[in-house]
Design a protein around this motif. Structure first.
Motif, PDB file in Angstrom:
ATOM      1  N   UNK A 150      13.276  62.111 -37.265  1.00  0.00           N
ATOM      2  CA  UNK A 150      14.549  62.318 -37.960  1.00  0.00           C
ATOM      3  C   UNK A 150      14.461  63.509 -38.902  1.00  0.00           C
ATOM      4  N   UNK A 151      13.344  63.642 -39.594  1.00  0.00           N
ATOM      5  CA  UNK A 151      13.166  64.772 -40.517  1.00  0.00           C
ATOM      6  C   UNK A 151      13.113  66.094 -39.747  1.00  0.00           C
ATOM      7  N   UNK A 152      12.532  66.054 -38.553  1.00  0.00           N
ATOM      8  CA  UNK A 152      12.480  67.264 -37.730  1.00  0.00           C
ATOM      9  C   UNK A 152      13.884  67.697 -37.309  1.00  0.00           C
ATOM     10  N   UNK A 153      14.709  66.739 -36.899  1.00  0.00           N
ATOM     11  CA  UNK A 153      16.103  67.055 -36.586  1.00  0.00           C
ATOM     12  C   UNK A 153      16.826  67.600 -37.810  1.00  0.00           C
ATOM     13  N   UNK A 154      16.613  66.952 -38.954  1.00  0.00           N
ATOM     14  CA  UNK A 154      17.332  67.334 -40.171  1.00  0.00           C
ATOM     15  C   UNK A 154      17.044  68.776 -40.573  1.00  0.00           C
ATOM     16  N   UNK A 155      15.759  69.168 -40.484  1.00  0.00           N
ATOM     17  CA  UNK A 155      15.411  70.528 -40.897  1.00  0.00           C
ATOM     18  C   UNK A 155      15.778  71.548 -39.817  1.00  0.00           C
ATOM     19  N   UNK A 156      15.807  71.116 -38.556  1.00  0.00           N
ATOM     20  CA  UNK A 156      16.190  72.036 -37.479  1.00  0.00           C
ATOM     21  C   UNK A 156      17.671  72.417 -37.576  1.00  0.00           C
ATOM     22  N   UNK A 157      18.496  71.462 -38.004  1.00  0.00           N
ATOM     23  CA  UNK A 157      19.949  71.708 -38.058  1.00  0.00           C
ATOM     24  C   UNK A 157      20.506  71.775 -39.482  1.00  0.00           C
ATOM     25  N   UNK A 158      19.612  71.775 -40.491  1.00  0.00           N
ATOM     26  CA  UNK A 158      20.015  71.868 -41.900  1.00  0.00           C
ATOM     27  C   UNK A 158      21.068  70.817 -42.258  1.00  0.00           C
ATOM     28  N   UNK A 159      20.872  69.617 -41.755  1.00  0.00           N
ATOM     29  CA  UNK A 159      21.874  68.564 -41.894  1.00  0.00           C
ATOM     30  C   UNK A 159      22.152  68.184 -43.354  1.00  0.00           C
ATOM     31  N   UNK A 160      21.133  67.995 -44.215  1.00  0.00           N
ATOM     32  CA  UNK A 160      21.439  67.607 -45.590  1.00  0.00           C
ATOM     33  C   UNK A 160      22.295  68.644 -46.339  1.00  0.00           C
ATOM     34  N   UNK A 161      21.959  69.920 -46.177  1.00  0.00           N
ATOM     35  CA  UNK A 161      22.726  70.961 -46.872  1.00  0.00           C
ATOM     36  C   UNK A 161      24.138  71.079 -46.300  1.00  0.00           C
ATOM     37  N   UNK A 162      24.236  70.966 -44.985  1.00  0.00           N
ATOM     38  CA  UNK A 162      25.564  71.040 -44.368  1.00  0.00           C
ATOM     39  C   UNK A 162      26.428  69.860 -44.805  1.00  0.00           C
ATOM     40  N   UNK A 163      25.807  68.706 -44.931  1.00  0.00           N
ATOM     41  CA  UNK A 163      26.517  67.514 -45.399  1.00  0.00           C
ATOM     42  C   UNK A 163      27.024  67.704 -46.828  1.00  0.00           C
ATOM     43  N   UNK A 164      26.150  68.197 -47.717  1.00  0.00           N
ATOM     44  CA  UNK A 164      26.541  68.396 -49.114  1.00  0.00           C
ATOM     45  C   UNK A 164      27.667  69.430 -49.216  1.00  0.00           C
TER      46      UNK A 164
END
Length: 535
Positions: free
Chosen positions: A114-128
């Motif tokens: 999950x962390x690999x996906x998150x950093x690959x697609x910048x999900x936390x920053x895009x969400x914020x």
């Protein structure tokens, strides 16, 4: 005839009601007080009433608590970490300490993915950004995982699951693990490589190794510099495996494109050079935090403790092999010897172990060989994975494709009995033997076919050299100049002018600078500090 008293267990942390019910269903009296572990004074007051103690991380089982636990027979930790239990004190009191080392494996592996996906697609920053009312679609350009190379450092239990999931995502997976066999690598569908090749090839790097002297800062400033530009790094294993300052610098320079960390060198992590950096995902050690994992380890520890209290069966014990009380009295020194032999070989072996061959001569040949085998295997693997214990060792060895063979023979030498182990790798075979003297103390009696008589100490130094004059003086003078006292000095040689060895029992650990001084003389083929658990 008086009725047999039922075992009584205290659950002092938050375990599920289902786990508590397991004790009841097995006929064990259980007191479920999930907040008691936080009240050390109250715990001290009541612990003497119980045969078993089931805990998570909030209960601190200190020397003082153990001293008051006059009836305690087993401590069960729902989870892998036992930093909150004084295991040496528990061992002295004959209290078994169990954990559940494999209950969190899938959860932790999934978190890494999950962390690999998150950093690959910048999900936390895009969400914020989106929650803030922005629509910055062009700002968050990600990368695919498909066809990318994932470097897995540590392909054991959790790392192996990550490899399997990554292969399913159609990633190319390379793995670095000194104990990974080619057969196991093939089974996982990965390519086994050395660390430098992994660093050079990987688009993503994920760590799944324990914290040891060898793995501390395995992603150091030097090793991070060896990685491919644009690499993304994930650590859901242990804080301290990655040099956080060096990683922050590499992120700032753009050499590292992103990072995801669930663990930190200091926890709780209230500050870090990585906090608030672009494309750095941080979570508060959530690797084992799923409903399923917490339930699994709770149920597992309840079953393990019940088995032991009712039948004497020992599972996942950290401080005791699976032997009966009668066997333990006789076998104790031999189990220590088996562990020391394995540990010696493990500290000397850096390439993958293919096979372990054990010869039991005389007295040990008539003992519980399974327990002795476990001690040998655990000793060998402990240098790379300190979490390995006498119970988990065969499982870990099987995962790594290590073959074990044992041979027994009647007394065939000058000793009442001895154990000889041979560790086989692709490059060499390494053999050593030991015995137990009448005083109950284990001794090394042979290394590389050279006979010796060496007492075993916590800190030792092993050297090999050509048999020439001056070696004894050189070793003694070097130790003296550096303030290192020699408790015992043992020598051996295969013949005049041939291979020679020295084994020094030291009163303190040896600094690396002393090792480098000896290596710099050009007189030695090997200079290896060793450490043994002799308590």
């Amino acid at each position: 005839m008086a009725a047999q008293t039922k075992p009584r267990v205290l659950v002092s942390d938050k375990l599920s009601e289902t786990a508590v019910q397991i004790f009841r269903d097995r006929g064990i009296e259980v007191d479920f007080e999930p907040n008691l572990g936080k009240d050390k004074d109250r715990l001290l007051e009541v612990i003497g009433q119980y045969d078993g103690l089931a805990i998570r991380s909030n209960t601190k089982v200190t020397e003082k608590i153990i001293a008051a636990a006059t009836n305690l027979k087993v401590i069960g930790r729902a989870g892998i970490g036992v930093d909150n239990v004084d295991i040496p004190e528990a061992s002295k009191k004959g209290i078994i300490v169990m954990n559940t080392p494999f209950g969190n494996s899938i959860t932790t592996a999934e978190h890494a993915i999950a962390m690999m996906f998150a950093v690959a697609r910048q999900i936390p920053e895009a969400n914020a950004s989106t929650h803030a009312g922005k629509w910055e679609k062009s700002k968050f350009m990600g990368v695919e995982l498909y066809n990318k190379t994932l470097g897995v450092i540590g392909a054991g239990n959790i790392g192996g699951i990550v490899c399997d999931r990554a292969v399913g995502l159609k990633m190319k997976v390379v793995a670095y693990d000194p104990f990974l066999s080619e057969e196991r690598a093939t089974q996982l569908g990965v390519t086994k490589v050395e660390l430098d090749e992994l660093l050079a090839r990987a688009d993503f790097i994920t760590l799944h190794v324990p914290m040891t002297d060898k793995t501390r800062n395995i992603l150091s400033r030097e090793n991070i510099a060896k990685t491919k530009k644009g690499v993304r790094i994930i650590n859901c294993a242990r804080g301290g495996l990655v040099d956080e300052d060096a990683l922050a610098e590499a992120l700032t320079s753009g050499h590292v494109a992103g990072a995801a960390l669930d663990v930190f060198a200091v926890e709780p992590a209230t500050e870090s050079p990585l906090f608030n950096m672009p494309n750095v995902v941080c979570t508060p050690h959530l690797g084992a935090s799923t409903t399923e994992a917490q339930e699994n380890v709770a149920l597992q520890v309840a079953e393990q403790m019940s088995d032991y209290l009712l039948t004497g069966a020992v599972t996942n014990a950290l401080n005791m092999p699976s032997v009966t009380a009668e066997e333990a009295a006789v076998m104790g020194p031999w189990i220590k010897l088996a562990g020391h032999l394995g540990n010696f070989a493990g500290q000397m072996t850096e390439e993958p172990v293919r096979a372990i061959n054990v010869l039991y001569d005389g007295a040990p040949s008539r003992m519980n060989l399974k327990a002795l085998d476990c001690a040998v295997i655990a000793g060998i693997l402990k240098s790379a994975n300190p979490d390995v214990n006498l119970v988990s060792a065969p499982i870990v060895a099987k995962e790594r494709g290590i073959k074990l063979s044992t041979t027994t023979q009647e007394k065939a030498g000058a000793f009442d009995g001895y154990i000889k182990i041979t560790v086989v790798t692709d490059k060499r075979e390494r053999s050593l033997a030991g015995t137990v003297f009448s005083d109950g103390k284990p001794r090394f009696i042979q290394i590389k076919g050279i006979n010796i008589d060496a007492e075993i100490g916590e800190h030792m130094l092993y050297t090999t050299n050509e048999d020439v004059p001056g070696i004894i003086g050189l070793l003694g003078a070097t130790m003296g100049k550096n303030g290192v006292n020699i408790a015992n000095f043992t020598l051996g040689r295969s013949g005049v002018g041939q291979d020679a060895i020295a084994l020094l029992y030291l009163d303190q650990a040896l600094d690396q600078k002393v090792v480098e001084t000896l290596e710099g003389t050009g007189m030695f083929q090997q200079v290896r500090p060793l450490k043994f658990e002799v308590a």
